[in-house]
Write an enzyme that holds these catalytic residues in place. Structure first.
Site, PDB file in Angstrom:
ATOM      1  N   HIS A  27     -10.700 -48.586  98.191  1.00 25.97           N
ATOM      2  CA  HIS A  27     -10.490 -47.767  96.985  1.00 25.97           C
ATOM      3  C   HIS A  27      -9.145 -47.041  97.057  1.00 25.97           C
ATOM      4  O   HIS A  27      -8.997 -45.938  96.552  1.00 25.97           O
ATOM      5  CB  HIS A  27     -11.650 -46.775  96.782  1.00 25.97           C
ATOM      6  CG  HIS A  27     -12.912 -47.452  96.312  1.00 25.97           C
ATOM      7  ND1 HIS A  27     -13.160 -47.760  94.992  1.00 25.97           N
ATOM      8  CD2 HIS A  27     -13.981 -47.906  97.003  1.00 25.97           C
ATOM      9  CE1 HIS A  27     -14.338 -48.349  94.880  1.00 25.97           C
ATOM     10  NE2 HIS A  27     -14.857 -48.464  96.095  1.00 25.97           N
TER      11      HIS A  27
ATOM     12  N   ASP B 241      -6.167 -49.121  96.603  1.00 25.98           N
ATOM     13  CA  ASP B 241      -5.155 -49.939  95.895  1.00 25.98           C
ATOM     14  C   ASP B 241      -4.796 -49.338  94.542  1.00 25.98           C
ATOM     15  O   ASP B 241      -3.627 -49.241  94.195  1.00 25.98           O
ATOM     16  CB  ASP B 241      -5.563 -51.425  95.793  1.00 25.98           C
ATOM     17  CG  ASP B 241      -6.907 -51.685  95.142  1.00 25.98           C
ATOM     18  OD1 ASP B 241      -7.651 -50.729  94.834  1.00 25.98           O
ATOM     19  OD2 ASP B 241      -7.241 -52.875  94.942  1.00 25.98           O
TER      20      ASP B 241
ATOM     21  N   SER C  73     -18.465 -75.741  87.278  1.00 24.64           N
ATOM     22  CA  SER C  73     -18.520 -75.176  88.624  1.00 24.64           C
ATOM     23  C   SER C  73     -19.830 -75.548  89.286  1.00 24.64           C
ATOM     24  O   SER C  73     -20.890 -75.496  88.649  1.00 24.64           O
ATOM     25  CB  SER C  73     -18.405 -73.650  88.542  1.00 24.64           C
ATOM     26  OG  SER C  73     -18.748 -73.079  89.803  1.00 24.64           O
TER      27      SER C  73
ATOM     28  N   ALA D 257     -20.321 -60.797  96.746  1.00 23.32           N
ATOM     29  CA  ALA D 257     -20.661 -60.176  98.028  1.00 23.32           C
ATOM     30  C   ALA D 257     -19.568 -59.227  98.489  1.00 23.32           C
ATOM     31  O   ALA D 257     -19.540 -58.822  99.645  1.00 23.32           O
ATOM     32  CB  ALA D 257     -20.884 -61.261  99.082  1.00 23.32           C
TER      33      ALA D 257
ATOM     34  N   LEU E 155     -16.550 -60.066  98.799  1.00 21.10           N
ATOM     35  CA  LEU E 155     -15.585 -60.851  99.569  1.00 21.10           C
ATOM     36  C   LEU E 155     -14.622 -61.582  98.638  1.00 21.10           C
ATOM     37  O   LEU E 155     -13.907 -62.484  99.044  1.00 21.10           O
ATOM     38  CB  LEU E 155     -16.320 -61.825 100.495  1.00 21.10           C
ATOM     39  CG  LEU E 155     -17.272 -61.128 101.488  1.00 21.10           C
ATOM     40  CD1 LEU E 155     -18.065 -62.144 102.293  1.00 21.10           C
ATOM     41  CD2 LEU E 155     -16.485 -60.201 102.421  1.00 21.10           C
TER      42      LEU E 155
ATOM     43  N   ASP F 138      -7.257 -57.738  96.157  1.00 21.86           N
ATOM     44  CA  ASP F 138      -7.940 -59.014  96.390  1.00 21.86           C
ATOM     45  C   ASP F 138      -7.015 -60.213  96.160  1.00 21.86           C
ATOM     46  O   ASP F 138      -6.969 -61.142  96.959  1.00 21.86           O
ATOM     47  CB  ASP F 138      -9.148 -59.160  95.455  1.00 21.86           C
ATOM     48  CG  ASP F 138     -10.117 -57.997  95.564  1.00 21.86           C
ATOM     49  OD1 ASP F 138      -9.926 -57.153  96.462  1.00 21.86           O
ATOM     50  OD2 ASP F 138     -11.042 -57.929  94.733  1.00 21.86           O
TER      51      ASP F 138
END
Ligand code: ADP
Ligand code: MG
Length: 408
Positions: A48, A50, A81, A137, A139, A191
């Site tokens: 938290h 960025d 997908s 998740a 990630l 990210d």
């Protein structure tokens, strides 16, 4: 005891074969132009921060999202997908706009939209996706998807942005715009920078102050876990986390409000030795006690991230544990973004000998990490699994996270 579930990464060949097969199934008429992939990421520390122009220290996971893509002569986008089976997603690029594009395809079409906004000529395409990055998740499966599409479009349109770090930094900008403006998730830039700009064997020290050049904004810090006899263990708690709900936006808004009261452009401008004065200034304002805690987290977390990177640079990886633990406590108590499952992983991992442990990613569920001596991986994994069993929780997933390659 339930045996621990390992979430293995795929080899590059396996990932490519999967999307080539899926492409042939979905689009019966021909071959993709190529296959591209991008990793999920795990953040070592700097959570938290960025969106507060702070520091973060992610590594790329070996777990990647694969895209097989073929460009089209028109502006139609057709997608499928493996993670959204039986459904094809379709749009025209001309129809992609903030607030207009729904569903997972927004993460993909959003990248094409953002590259167009940046002045590049991007046409339609057919693409299929498959991924071993755990979904939702913490990630960054969303960034892995965007960044895989970004390098694919870069290649098929000959933009050559992926060829160097400065170009990659501009792909990051496009992917962030796709996620914020088209997919509608108000995340910061960590990210996408991790997925596009990390390198194997390194952590990426990201400086998120706006207006920095590519060179100034990222520094690759050698992070040789193997040499240090360590393993980075990631635990996907499988606790529901939804960043698009209000919590993340509320934290951002609180930081902006605090910065405004303090008269600074961002909380990055509050130096650690000015923290007490800043907290005093916030005391009188409405919701001041909450703002104080949020600011204390951000300011101390940026300092911890800097210290962590310095220790790693000095070859003292085994000394970073207390910084990870302090980060977790701060996120739990001051920033209030942890969850019972995350606290449980940290407690169980430390109890079984981990050097340090913390929640990672946005929080409210998602994943936690533990830095573990290679010899202790089994003991830590077993302890975390047992803690989840005892608490009657859904079995977590375990990942090994050697710092891996960026999008390619
Ligand atoms: P995280 O990035 O932590 O995994 P997010 O909520 O940010 O979680 O992103 C998850 C969303 O990204 C999914 O709900 C889906 O819309 C999209 N997404 C990510 N990977 C894929 C994929 N392989 N196929 C389809 N959609 C995906
Ligand atoms: Mg995400």
């Amino acid at each position: 005891m339930t045996s621990p579930q390992w979430l293995d990464s795929w080899s590059a060949d396996d990932g490519a074969a999967r999307v080539r097969t899926l492409f042939a199934e979905v689009f019966a008429d021909g071959e993709p132009d190529g296959v591209w992939s991008a990793p999920g990421r795990v953040n070592l520390i700097g959570e938290h921060t960025d969106y507060n122009a702070g520091l973060a220290l992610p590594v790329a996971l070996p777990h990647r999202t694969y895209v097989a893509l073929r460009s089209r002569a028109d502006d139609v986008v057709r997608l499928a997908s493996a993670q959204a089976p039986g459904e094809t997603w379709q749009t025209r690029l001309a129809d992609v706009a903030p607030g207009e594009t729904q569903g997972w395809g927004a993460y993909v079409a959003g990248v094409a939209w953002a590259l167009r906004e940046a002045g590049h000529e991007i046409g339609g395409f057919d693409a299929v996706v498959d991924s071993c990055v755990p979904f939702g998740a913490g990630l960054s499966s969303s960034a892995a998807l965007e960044c895989a599409v970004a390098v694919a479009l870069d290649a098929v349109h000959g933009l050559r942005l992926a060829a160097d770090d400065a170009g990659r930094a501009s792909l990051v900008t496009a992917c962030v715009r796709a996620e914020n403006e088209i997919a509608g998730a108000p995340t910061g830039g960590m990210d996408q920078a991790a997925s596009l700009r990390c390198s194997a064997g390194h952590a990426l020290l990201l400086d998120c102050r706006p207006g920095l050049s590519a060179l100034e904004s990222a520094d690759r810090v050698p992070f040789d876990l193997t040499a240090a006899g360590l393993t980075l263990l990631v635990v996907d708690t499988r606790a529901e986390h939804a960043l698009v709900d209000g919590q993340y936006a509320q934290r951002r808004a609180a930081c902006e409000r605090a910065a405004e009261i303090l008269g600074v452009g961002s909380l990055r401008e509050v130096a650690p030795d000015e923290l007490d004065v800043a907290l005093e200034k916030l005391a009188g304002s409405p919701g001041g006690d909450v703002l104080q805690r949020r600011v204390r987290h951000v300011v101390t977390e940026i300092a911890r991230t800097s210290e962590f990177a310095e220790l790693v640079r000095a070859g003292r990886i085994t000394a970073v544990g207390p910084l990870m633990n302090a980060s977790h406590t701060s996120l739990r108590d001051d920033y209030e973004v942890s969850a019972r499952e995350l606290d449980l992983v940290v407690e169980a991992a430390l109890g079984a000998g981990a050097l340090g442990a913390r929640m990672t990613g946005g929080g409210f569920g998602g994943s936690a990490i533990a830095l573990v001596r290679a010899d202790d991986v089994d003991a830590v994994t077993t302890a975390v699994q047992a803690a989840f069993d005892d608490a009657g929780l859904v079995a977590p997933g375990f990942l090994l996270a050697p710092p891996s390659d960026p999008a390619a």
